[in-house]
Scaffold this motif. Sequence first.
Motif, PDB file in Angstrom:
ATOM      1  N   HIS A  42     -26.096 -77.172 -37.239  1.00 24.70           N
ATOM      2  CA  HIS A  42     -27.330 -76.477 -36.860  1.00 24.70           C
ATOM      3  C   HIS A  42     -27.083 -75.045 -36.372  1.00 24.70           C
ATOM      4  O   HIS A  42     -28.024 -74.381 -35.930  1.00 24.70           O
ATOM      5  CB  HIS A  42     -28.067 -77.285 -35.776  1.00 24.70           C
ATOM      6  CG  HIS A  42     -28.585 -78.581 -36.301  1.00 24.70           C
ATOM      7  ND1 HIS A  42     -27.824 -79.717 -36.360  1.00 24.70           N
ATOM      8  CD2 HIS A  42     -29.779 -78.896 -36.837  1.00 24.70           C
ATOM      9  CE1 HIS A  42     -28.529 -80.686 -36.884  1.00 24.70           C
ATOM     10  NE2 HIS A  42     -29.723 -80.217 -37.190  1.00 24.70           N
ATOM     11  N   GLN A  43     -25.861 -74.579 -36.450  1.00 23.58           N
ATOM     12  CA  GLN A  43     -25.542 -73.231 -35.975  1.00 23.58           C
ATOM     13  C   GLN A  43     -25.708 -72.212 -37.104  1.00 23.58           C
ATOM     14  O   GLN A  43     -25.310 -72.477 -38.240  1.00 23.58           O
ATOM     15  CB  GLN A  43     -24.113 -73.172 -35.429  1.00 23.58           C
ATOM     16  CG  GLN A  43     -23.861 -74.141 -34.298  1.00 23.58           C
ATOM     17  CD  GLN A  43     -24.884 -74.017 -33.186  1.00 23.58           C
ATOM     18  OE1 GLN A  43     -25.095 -72.938 -32.645  1.00 23.58           O
ATOM     19  NE2 GLN A  43     -25.521 -75.132 -32.837  1.00 23.58           N
ATOM     20  N   PRO A  44     -26.289 -71.044 -36.789  1.00 19.12           N
ATOM     21  CA  PRO A  44     -26.429 -69.999 -37.811  1.00 19.12           C
ATOM     22  C   PRO A  44     -25.065 -69.610 -38.394  1.00 19.12           C
ATOM     23  O   PRO A  44     -24.093 -69.450 -37.665  1.00 19.12           O
ATOM     24  CB  PRO A  44     -27.031 -68.823 -37.032  1.00 19.12           C
ATOM     25  CG  PRO A  44     -27.672 -69.439 -35.832  1.00 19.12           C
ATOM     26  CD  PRO A  44     -26.831 -70.638 -35.489  1.00 19.12           C
ATOM     27  N   ARG A  66     -16.302 -73.969 -43.273  1.00 20.31           N
ATOM     28  CA  ARG A  66     -16.622 -72.678 -43.860  1.00 20.31           C
ATOM     29  C   ARG A  66     -17.784 -72.045 -43.099  1.00 20.31           C
ATOM     30  O   ARG A  66     -18.777 -72.715 -42.800  1.00 20.31           O
ATOM     31  CB  ARG A  66     -16.968 -72.862 -45.336  1.00 20.31           C
ATOM     32  CG  ARG A  66     -15.729 -73.303 -46.137  1.00 20.31           C
ATOM     33  CD  ARG A  66     -16.041 -73.909 -47.490  1.00 20.31           C
ATOM     34  NE  ARG A  66     -16.991 -75.007 -47.510  1.00 20.31           N
ATOM     35  CZ  ARG A  66     -16.739 -76.261 -47.121  1.00 20.31           C
ATOM     36  NH1 ARG A  66     -15.566 -76.581 -46.646  1.00 20.31           N
ATOM     37  NH2 ARG A  66     -17.662 -77.198 -47.195  1.00 20.31           N
ATOM     38  N   TRP A  67     -17.624 -70.760 -42.800  1.00 14.90           N
ATOM     39  CA  TRP A  67     -18.622 -69.991 -42.040  1.00 14.90           C
ATOM     40  C   TRP A  67     -18.986 -68.733 -42.807  1.00 14.90           C
ATOM     41  O   TRP A  67     -18.147 -68.174 -43.518  1.00 14.90           O
ATOM     42  CB  TRP A  67     -18.062 -69.630 -40.666  1.00 14.90           C
ATOM     43  CG  TRP A  67     -17.983 -70.826 -39.782  1.00 14.90           C
ATOM     44  CD1 TRP A  67     -16.965 -71.743 -39.716  1.00 14.90           C
ATOM     45  CD2 TRP A  67     -18.973 -71.267 -38.871  1.00 14.90           C
ATOM     46  NE1 TRP A  67     -17.278 -72.722 -38.814  1.00 14.90           N
ATOM     47  CE2 TRP A  67     -18.499 -72.454 -38.267  1.00 14.90           C
ATOM     48  CE3 TRP A  67     -20.212 -70.770 -38.488  1.00 14.90           C
ATOM     49  CZ2 TRP A  67     -19.233 -73.154 -37.322  1.00 14.90           C
ATOM     50  CZ3 TRP A  67     -20.937 -71.458 -37.534  1.00 14.90           C
ATOM     51  CH2 TRP A  67     -20.453 -72.637 -36.957  1.00 14.90           C
ATOM     52  N   THR A  71     -18.304 -63.452 -37.033  1.00 14.87           N
ATOM     53  CA  THR A  71     -19.272 -63.316 -35.945  1.00 14.87           C
ATOM     54  C   THR A  71     -20.058 -64.606 -35.739  1.00 14.87           C
ATOM     55  O   THR A  71     -20.251 -65.048 -34.599  1.00 14.87           O
ATOM     56  CB  THR A  71     -20.221 -62.131 -36.219  1.00 14.87           C
ATOM     57  OG1 THR A  71     -19.429 -60.941 -36.375  1.00 14.87           O
ATOM     58  CG2 THR A  71     -21.217 -61.948 -35.106  1.00 14.87           C
ATOM     59  N   SER A  72     -20.494 -65.234 -36.816  1.00 14.89           N
ATOM     60  CA  SER A  72     -21.231 -66.498 -36.711  1.00 14.89           C
ATOM     61  C   SER A  72     -20.361 -67.590 -36.104  1.00 14.89           C
ATOM     62  O   SER A  72     -20.814 -68.348 -35.235  1.00 14.89           O
ATOM     63  CB  SER A  72     -21.716 -66.954 -38.088  1.00 14.89           C
ATOM     64  OG  SER A  72     -22.642 -66.043 -38.618  1.00 14.89           O
ATOM     65  N   PHE A  73     -19.120 -67.676 -36.546  1.00 12.85           N
ATOM     66  CA  PHE A  73     -18.210 -68.683 -36.004  1.00 12.85           C
ATOM     67  C   PHE A  73     -18.021 -68.482 -34.507  1.00 12.85           C
ATOM     68  O   PHE A  73     -18.168 -69.417 -33.719  1.00 12.85           O
ATOM     69  CB  PHE A  73     -16.855 -68.629 -36.723  1.00 12.85           C
ATOM     70  CG  PHE A  73     -15.806 -69.458 -36.043  1.00 12.85           C
ATOM     71  CD1 PHE A  73     -15.790 -70.834 -36.192  1.00 12.85           C
ATOM     72  CD2 PHE A  73     -14.852 -68.864 -35.225  1.00 12.85           C
ATOM     73  CE1 PHE A  73     -14.836 -71.612 -35.547  1.00 12.85           C
ATOM     74  CE2 PHE A  73     -13.895 -69.626 -34.582  1.00 12.85           C
ATOM     75  CZ  PHE A  73     -13.885 -71.006 -34.743  1.00 12.85           C
ATOM     76  N   GLY A  78     -18.838 -70.038 -28.923  1.00 10.95           N
ATOM     77  CA  GLY A  78     -19.005 -69.404 -27.629  1.00 10.95           C
ATOM     78  C   GLY A  78     -20.215 -69.903 -26.846  1.00 10.95           C
ATOM     79  O   GLY A  78     -20.361 -69.584 -25.672  1.00 10.95           O
ATOM     80  N   GLN A  79     -21.059 -70.693 -27.480  1.00 12.18           N
ATOM     81  CA  GLN A  79     -22.243 -71.214 -26.810  1.00 12.18           C
ATOM     82  C   GLN A  79     -21.888 -72.296 -25.803  1.00 12.18           C
ATOM     83  O   GLN A  79     -20.981 -73.102 -26.033  1.00 12.18           O
ATOM     84  CB  GLN A  79     -23.219 -71.795 -27.829  1.00 12.18           C
ATOM     85  CG  GLN A  79     -23.866 -70.754 -28.687  1.00 12.18           C
ATOM     86  CD  GLN A  79     -24.953 -71.363 -29.556  1.00 12.18           C
ATOM     87  OE1 GLN A  79     -25.557 -72.362 -29.215  1.00 12.18           O
ATOM     88  NE2 GLN A  79     -25.188 -70.731 -30.694  1.00 12.18           N
ATOM     89  N   ALA A  80     -22.620 -72.336 -24.708  1.00 13.66           N
ATOM     90  CA  ALA A  80     -22.391 -73.361 -23.686  1.00 13.66           C
ATOM     91  C   ALA A  80     -22.568 -74.761 -24.262  1.00 13.66           C
ATOM     92  O   ALA A  80     -21.874 -75.695 -23.856  1.00 13.66           O
ATOM     93  CB  ALA A  80     -23.342 -73.154 -22.513  1.00 13.66           C
ATOM     94  N   GLY A  81     -23.444 -74.931 -25.236  1.00 13.60           N
ATOM     95  CA  GLY A  81     -23.666 -76.239 -25.848  1.00 13.60           C
ATOM     96  C   GLY A  81     -22.476 -76.764 -26.617  1.00 13.60           C
ATOM     97  O   GLY A  81     -22.369 -77.972 -26.877  1.00 13.60           O
TER      98      GLY A  81
END
Length: 111
Positions: A42-44, A66-67, A71-73, A78-81
């Motif tokens: 679900h991550q951009p 694959r990303w 930057t997206s990776f 890096g998100q707290a989730g």
Amino acid sequence: MSAEQPGPASGGPVTFVNSFTLRTTPEEFEDVFARTARYMEHQPGFLGYTLVRHVEQPQAYVNIARWADVTSFRAAVGQAGFRPHAEALRAISTSSSNLYLERHSATGEVR
């Protein structure tokens, strides 16, 4: 999975390769990994992944994700989730990871 991987800030698709050595059963690892994968899907910028298990060493796995770009990776990890997922995987395995730029690829057919 670490946000501190070297690589270009942008510039197209990257491949994240993460090798795991388990301290638990393959079944438990795959369950924990599946929860992490559902989060990442679900991550951009997430394009897909393949989790493989070593043929002769059932405690050894490799994840190939694959990303769209570095930057997206980095934003995703890096998100707290993401932190609880990383901690859950670290609790049951050791890992080594790197980011790669695709240079060549080919597909084949079963003969």
